[in-house]
Design an enzyme around this catalytic site. Structure first.
Site, PDB file in Angstrom:
ATOM      1  N   ARG A   1      -1.955  -6.259  -8.310  1.00 48.59           N
ATOM      2  CA  ARG A   1      -0.862  -7.202  -8.067  1.00 48.59           C
ATOM      3  C   ARG A   1      -0.859  -8.250  -9.169  1.00 48.59           C
ATOM      4  O   ARG A   1      -0.178  -8.106 -10.163  1.00 48.59           O
ATOM      5  CB  ARG A   1      -1.020  -7.863  -6.694  1.00 48.59           C
ATOM      6  CG  ARG A   1      -0.598  -6.985  -5.558  1.00 48.59           C
ATOM      7  CD  ARG A   1      -1.170  -7.449  -4.265  1.00 48.59           C
ATOM      8  NE  ARG A   1      -2.619  -7.334  -4.270  1.00 48.59           N
ATOM      9  CZ  ARG A   1      -3.390  -7.493  -3.212  1.00 48.59           C
ATOM     10  NH1 ARG A   1      -2.873  -7.839  -2.075  1.00 48.59           N
ATOM     11  NH2 ARG A   1      -4.690  -7.337  -3.306  1.00 48.59           N
ATOM     12  N   SER A  42      -2.360  -7.911   2.948  1.00 47.67           N
ATOM     13  CA  SER A  42      -2.677  -7.807   4.373  1.00 47.67           C
ATOM     14  C   SER A  42      -2.949  -9.208   4.941  1.00 47.67           C
ATOM     15  O   SER A  42      -2.493  -9.552   6.029  1.00 47.67           O
ATOM     16  CB  SER A  42      -3.899  -6.924   4.595  1.00 47.67           C
ATOM     17  OG  SER A  42      -3.669  -5.635   4.104  1.00 47.67           O
ATOM     18  N   HIS A  86       0.832  -1.210   0.000  1.00 44.02           N
ATOM     19  CA  HIS A  86       0.000   0.000   0.000  1.00 44.02           C
ATOM     20  C   HIS A  86       0.867   1.261   0.000  1.00 44.02           C
ATOM     21  O   HIS A  86       0.584   2.216  -0.718  1.00 44.02           O
ATOM     22  CB  HIS A  86      -0.886   0.031   1.259  1.00 44.02           C
ATOM     23  CG  HIS A  86      -1.887  -1.086   1.360  1.00 44.02           C
ATOM     24  ND1 HIS A  86      -1.990  -1.887   2.474  1.00 44.02           N
ATOM     25  CD2 HIS A  86      -2.844  -1.524   0.504  1.00 44.02           C
ATOM     26  CE1 HIS A  86      -2.969  -2.768   2.288  1.00 44.02           C
ATOM     27  NE2 HIS A  86      -3.496  -2.574   1.107  1.00 44.02           N
ATOM     28  N   LYS A  96     -14.795  -8.684   5.019  1.00 44.59           N
ATOM     29  CA  LYS A  96     -14.051  -9.715   5.746  1.00 44.59           C
ATOM     30  C   LYS A  96     -13.997  -9.275   7.214  1.00 44.59           C
ATOM     31  O   LYS A  96     -14.050  -8.086   7.504  1.00 44.59           O
ATOM     32  CB  LYS A  96     -12.628  -9.838   5.213  1.00 44.59           C
ATOM     33  CG  LYS A  96     -12.493  -9.474   3.751  1.00 44.59           C
ATOM     34  CD  LYS A  96     -11.118  -8.909   3.414  1.00 44.59           C
ATOM     35  CE  LYS A  96     -11.183  -8.006   2.198  1.00 44.59           C
ATOM     36  NZ  LYS A  96      -9.958  -7.343   1.840  1.00 44.59           N
TER      37      LYS A  96
HETATM   38  P1  ADP Z   1      -9.640  -4.089  -0.329  1.00 44.32           P
HETATM   39  O1  ADP Z   1     -10.204  -4.619   0.931  1.00 44.32           O
HETATM   40  O2  ADP Z   1     -10.475  -3.064  -1.014  1.00 44.32           O
HETATM   41  O3  ADP Z   1      -9.068  -5.132  -1.273  1.00 44.32           O
HETATM   42  P2  ADP Z   1      -6.948  -3.565   0.532  1.00 44.32           P
HETATM   43  O4  ADP Z   1      -6.654  -2.754   1.740  1.00 44.32           O
HETATM   44  O5  ADP Z   1      -6.691  -5.027   0.619  1.00 44.32           O
HETATM   45  O6  ADP Z   1      -8.425  -3.225   0.180  1.00 44.32           O
HETATM   46  O7  ADP Z   1      -6.193  -2.977  -0.728  1.00 44.32           O
HETATM   47  C1  ADP Z   1      -6.443  -1.681  -1.212  1.00 44.32           C
HETATM   48  C2  ADP Z   1      -5.861  -1.551  -2.611  1.00 44.32           C
HETATM   49  O8  ADP Z   1      -4.457  -1.754  -2.549  1.00 44.32           O
HETATM   50  C3  ADP Z   1      -6.366  -2.549  -3.623  1.00 44.32           C
HETATM   51  O9  ADP Z   1      -6.471  -1.905  -4.875  1.00 44.32           O
HETATM   52  C4  ADP Z   1      -5.301  -3.601  -3.656  1.00 44.32           C
HETATM   53  O10 ADP Z   1      -5.269  -4.265  -4.902  1.00 44.32           O
HETATM   54  C5  ADP Z   1      -4.078  -2.727  -3.487  1.00 44.32           C
HETATM   55  N1  ADP Z   1      -2.938  -3.483  -2.951  1.00 44.32           N
HETATM   56  C6  ADP Z   1      -2.894  -4.251  -1.846  1.00 44.32           C
HETATM   57  N2  ADP Z   1      -1.671  -4.797  -1.659  1.00 44.32           N
HETATM   58  C7  ADP Z   1      -0.914  -4.348  -2.697  1.00 44.32           C
HETATM   59  C8  ADP Z   1       0.449  -4.555  -3.097  1.00 44.32           C
HETATM   60  N3  ADP Z   1       1.261  -5.378  -2.433  1.00 44.32           N
HETATM   61  N4  ADP Z   1       0.892  -3.924  -4.203  1.00 44.32           N
HETATM   62  C9  ADP Z   1       0.054  -3.122  -4.917  1.00 44.32           C
HETATM   63  N5  ADP Z   1      -1.235  -2.900  -4.604  1.00 44.32           N
HETATM   64  C10 ADP Z   1      -1.711  -3.502  -3.512  1.00 44.32           C
END
Ligand code: ADP
Length: 162
Positions: A91, A129, A18, A42
């Site tokens: 990703r 995460s 992030h 979730k």
């Molecule tokens: P959500 O619950 O909406 O998936 P996340 O907090 O998991 O939210 O992720 C928010 C955004 O960050 C999403 O667009 C996700 O694809 C992106 N993201 C998460 N991890 C990575 C990473 N390692 N590299 C690039 N983008 C990421």
């Protein structure tokens, strides 16, 4: 006029993946609002306040990054903040279908708000995460995968094999 982007997500917790998207997003936006979802489908490990605190501490040094919460329709929230950009990270192929659907739905709901995707960087593309939480719960070292404010809250469990 300053370009404001919303970066929405659960951030349960924020990871270096992030952080990389935010830092690189600052090349296309003047200001980024990291919008922490109030309701996550979730079950979240961290309560909302802690998810916010970890993001706030992570970007405390950067006045171009702000932290907020949202629920309800993302595009409505974006409009309320005068943001015309929704920032998302991609990703693997697995992210694509969901993100593609959401981006098109959001464009249908609000023309003029564009979703901008940044590709994950090579050093964090495998970080999520969910995986970070799993590894930490099993006692693995997550140093370098999450920012410091997360590391101090999600320490690797001490080894119990003595
Ligand atoms: P959500 O619950 O909406 O998936 P996340 O907090 O998991 O939210 O992720 C928010 C955004 O960050 C999403 O667009 C996700 O694809 C992106 N993201 C998460 N991890 C990575 C990473 N390692 N590299 C690039 N983008 C990421």
């Amino acid at each position: 006029m300053s370009r404001i982007a919303i970066y929405p997500g659960s951030f349960d917790p924020i990871t270096e993946g992030h952080v990389s998207i935010v830092n690189r997003g600052l090349a296309v936006a003047d200001q980024i609002i990291v919008a922490v979802a109030r309701n996550v489908s979730k079950t979240a490990l961290f309560p909302l306040k802690e998810r916010i605190d970890m993001v706030t501490e992570t970007f405390a040094h950067n006045p171009r990054v702000r932290v907020d919460t949202f629920d309800g329709l993302l595009v409505e929230y974006a409009r309320s903040r005068n943001a015309r950009i929704i920032l998302r990270g991609l990703r693997a192929v697995a992210d694509f279908e969901y993100e593609y659907q959401m981006a098109n739905m959001n464009r249908r709901l609000a023309e003029g708000v564009e979703t901008v995707f940044l590709m994950a960087s090579p050093d964090t593309f495998y970080v999520s995460s969910r995986l970070v939480k799993e590894v930490a719960a099993l006692g693995g070292d997550i140093t370098g995968l999450v920012p410091e404010p997360v590391l101090s809250r999600l320490p690797a469990a001490p080894s119990t094999d003595d």
